[in-house]
Design a protein around this motif. Sequence first.
Motif: not given
Length: 234
Positions: A192-217
């Motif tokens: 709905q908000n068109n927020i890409g996974f690149d912003r929602m994911l931790d960029p250091t996580d190769p598994d693409r499983l964990h949230q980014s710092d901003g997403s967690m905040l």
Amino acid sequence: MIDNLADAELPDQLIALKYPLPRLAAALRANGRVKIVAMGSSSTAGREDVVPYPHRLEMYLRAATGNPSIDVLNRGRGGEEAIEELPRFDADIFAEGPSLVIWQIGTNAVFHREKYDVDDVAANIAVGVDRMRAHADQMDVLLFDPQYVPAMLLDDKSELSERMVSLIAAVAERAGVNVFRRWALMRHWHVQNNIGFDRMLDPTDPDRLHQSDGSMLRMSRGLTEAIRKAVAVA
């Protein structure tokens, strides 16, 4: 500066808790030390440079209530699921005497589907909820479902993720306890908000499983608001 996902909505219909939190409300009224235990896996424990949600929840709740004596105890261990966490309940939950327990579960049941059966995990969640409900005069219970991320959506995991989310909701409904609907909230951000996974994911996580710092905040702000409102109606 981190991307704090300020454009990620926190709709009340998604974050609101179904039931009040009377034990937490009573503890806050008493003006003494207030304990909240956060039980879970890596989403709770924290990873790399991502500040885990219990730390932020403690900070936000202290600010929202004006009570500096709120302690959110982080009892997360990466890689665990309900079956490994149940033996820790006595030492990590009951011995602490919390007014609220937040139990984050379900992610590893899907991500490590070769290791777990989701129905068995759901049965263990039900056992854990029943154990905590036996202390209903002392503590409120809040379940916390999985994150909406690529690792939970690839291949056959999407259907399994939806099933895990539904099983958690069913356990909560039967027991009359709350669920913080992280899956639905993050899906809303992406769809709905068109927020890409690149912003929602931790960029250091190769598994693409964990949230980014901003997403967690942002999620922590939503959780704080949900708890604040549930306390107010108690």
